[in-house]
Design an enzyme around this catalytic site. Structure first.
Site, mmCIF file in Angstrom:
data_model
loop_
_atom_site.group_PDB
_atom_site.id
_atom_site.type_symbol
_atom_site.label_atom_id
_atom_site.label_comp_id
_atom_site.label_asym_id
_atom_site.label_seq_id
_atom_site.Cartn_x
_atom_site.Cartn_y
_atom_site.Cartn_z
ATOM 1 N N PRO A 113 0.816 -1.220 0.000
ATOM 2 C CA PRO A 113 0.000 0.000 0.000
ATOM 3 C C PRO A 113 0.843 1.260 0.000
ATOM 4 C CG PRO A 113 -0.985 -1.615 1.443
ATOM 5 C CD PRO A 113 0.323 -2.208 0.969
ATOM 6 N N CYS A 114 0.443 2.201 -0.855
ATOM 7 C CA CYS A 114 1.291 3.355 -1.114
ATOM 8 C C CYS A 114 0.695 4.668 -0.642
ATOM 9 C CB CYS A 114 1.558 3.449 -2.623
ATOM 10 S SG CYS A 114 0.032 3.659 -3.595
ATOM 11 N N GLN A 115 -0.493 4.657 -0.007
ATOM 12 C CA GLN A 115 -1.148 5.922 0.302
ATOM 13 C C GLN A 115 -0.277 6.836 1.150
ATOM 14 O OE1 GLN A 115 -2.494 2.924 0.562
ATOM 15 N NE2 GLN A 115 -4.650 2.894 -0.028
ATOM 16 N N LEU A 139 2.800 7.214 0.969
ATOM 17 C CA LEU A 139 3.888 7.773 0.173
ATOM 18 C C LEU A 139 3.396 8.630 -0.976
ATOM 19 C CD1 LEU A 139 6.102 4.568 -0.007
ATOM 20 C CD2 LEU A 139 6.561 6.619 1.342
#
Length: 477
Positions: free
Chosen positions: A124-126, A128
């Site tokens: 999950p990248c939220q 970043l």
């Protein structure tokens, strides 16, 4: 449930527990008989598993390139339900809805599918992403990306690589993984690379790793979308260090021109505000665009799933859509470039004329340009993805032009921009469809990477044909 689908199911003939579905059956993934049938087929291709799988975009692309998807995990219940529905070939128990930190994923994979050839995933990248950082900083002045527990989920990915030692791996993430986190001097990508160095030092095999920031529009995606792609191949398989470089060099090599919003939405019903639903019958006549044809998007279905337009009931928004915004305009343009005629409609901070900020809270798309990056924020509103009326800006047809066709994009239109096939059905409530789509790896990316990895891995693979047959059918499958 879905009235159109109910009628189709009611008239569907499946006798004796054996699926009678043809390849173009639009509802066969709902039928247990079909699912059991495809699960019992012999698998002879390269195998792959998907970590942080979401709605299954990466897996969809890999399957199109010939990989047998065998196991997946994600924490979101709606995304996992979507993945299960659209991957009938994978037994229910092999698609896990759980926090990967609380699951012995490596042991589950070994016990159910053995040793996969390829591991893919996008932790999950939220935390970043720029959009995610803005929203959390607005809610908490002390917010720190490094303290966000999702920032270190890549460690779970590395642990599984260490345990399973697949022949190859692919990781996808946002650009933020390559940038310094605040003033800490830390880049998450450096920690990931250190993890692979540790794997090489403590495991039987190490990996040759390369990564790059890839403009996915150059792969043929009809949106502006920059993503970090990291590819690793086990050192005992590589013939030379240039093999991975060639994958990056060849991504998108067959794309000679940019793909546009018009090409992406070709053939879909042109809805007015508030129209559509979970299933819309019928598509517009005509030949598919090159983008649709090359990416196997339209298929044989005449149904449009998840094609529902918002109502946009606020008068302010309707005036912005119908009068103030021109194609390509943002809220900042309305505030500073329209002679103050509509500036009172922009009630949020867009900065000054010299220093714009948050320009795109309102934005009208352009039919002959790629769309902006499709994001999960569409779940909250689609005001930054406003479509101009097709019959006013593309086909000059006064009889069909309608101001109520100025609206935010539908989930199906967003899925088209992400290269999902039209028969990929998203489950869960309306807002979750947008989150699943915005967070997904575009299937096009998975397919192109899979096509380039296959020749490298196939020579090293001993085909496994003794896959365990599925357990007796249950209602959960």
């Amino acid at each position: 449930m879905l009235p159109v689908l109910h009628r189709a199911l009611a008239g569907h003939a499946c006798t004796g527990g054996v699926g009678q579905c043809e390849e173009d059956c639009e509802i066969r993934q709902f039928l247990l008989s079909h699912r059991l049938q495809v699960q019992q087929r012999e698998q002879t291709n390269l195998t792959a598993i998907d970590l942080f799988a979401g709605a299954g975009g990466f897996s969809c692309g890999l399957a199109h390139s010939g990989f047998d998807m065998q196991w997946a995990i994600d924490f979101n219940e709606y995304a996992t339900a979507t993945y299960r529905l659209n991957h009938p070939e994978i037994p229910h128990r092999n698609i896990v809805c759980s926090d990967i930190r609380e699951t012995d994923a490596a042991e589950q994979i070994r016990s159910t599918v053995g040793e996969p050839d390829l591991v893919v995933g996008g932790p999950p990248c939220q935390s970043l992403s720029l959009a995610g950082y803005r929203s959390r900083l607005a809610a908490d002045d002390d917010y720190s990306t490094l303290d966000d527990e999702r920032t270190s989920l890549y460690e779970e990915y590395l642990d599984i690589i260490r345990e399973l030692q697949p022949k190859a791996l692919v990781m996808e993430n946002v650009e933020g993984i390559m940038t310094e986190v605040g003033d800490t001097g830390v880049r998450v990508i450096d920690r990931v690379l250190e993890g692979f160095e540790d794997i090489a030092a403590t495991s039987e095999y190490g990996y040759e790793i390369q990564f790059d920031l890839v403009d996915l529009s150059k792969l043929g995606l009809p949106q502006s979308r920059d993503r970090v792609i990291l590819i690793g191949v086990r050192e005992d398989i590589l013939e030379n260090d240039f093999q991975i470089e060639s994958i990056f060099e060849n991504l998108g090599e067959d794309q000679s021109c940019k793909r546009t919003l018009r090409q992406a939405l070709a053939g879909l019903p042109k809805l007015l505000r508030g129209e559509g639903g979970r299933v819309v019958a019928g598509k517009q006549p005509g030949s598919p665009s090159d983008y649709i044809a090359e990416n196997f998007i339209a298929g044989d279905t005449d149904l449009s799933f998840n094609h529902r337009a918002r109502e946009h009931p606020m008068e302010k928004d309707q005036r912005l859509f119908e009068e103030a915004l021109d194609p390509g305009d943002t809220g900042w343009d309305v505030k500073y470039k329209k002679d103050d005629e509509y500036s009172d409609l922009i009630e949020y901070d867009v900065g000054t004329e010299e220093n714009p900020r948050f320009k795109d809270k309102y934005r009208m798309l352009e039919w002959n340009e790629p769309a902006p990056t499709v994001v999960a924020h569409l779940a909250k509103d689609a005001n930054s993805f406003v479509l101009p009326d097709y019959y006013e800006h593309v086909v000059d047809d006064e009889d069909r032009a309608n101001k109520e066709r100025y609206r935010g994009i539908t989930p199906r239109e967003a899925a088209r921009l992400q290269s999902f096939p039209d028969d990929w059905i998203f489950l869960g409530p309306f807002t979750s469809w947008f989150r699943q789509i915005g967070n997904a790896v575009p299937p096009m990316v998975g397919r192109q990477i899979g096509n380039l990895l296959t020749p490298m891995l196939a020579d090293e693979t001993s085909v496994q044909t003794d896959r365990e047959l599925p357990e007796p059918a249950t209602s959960d499958d």
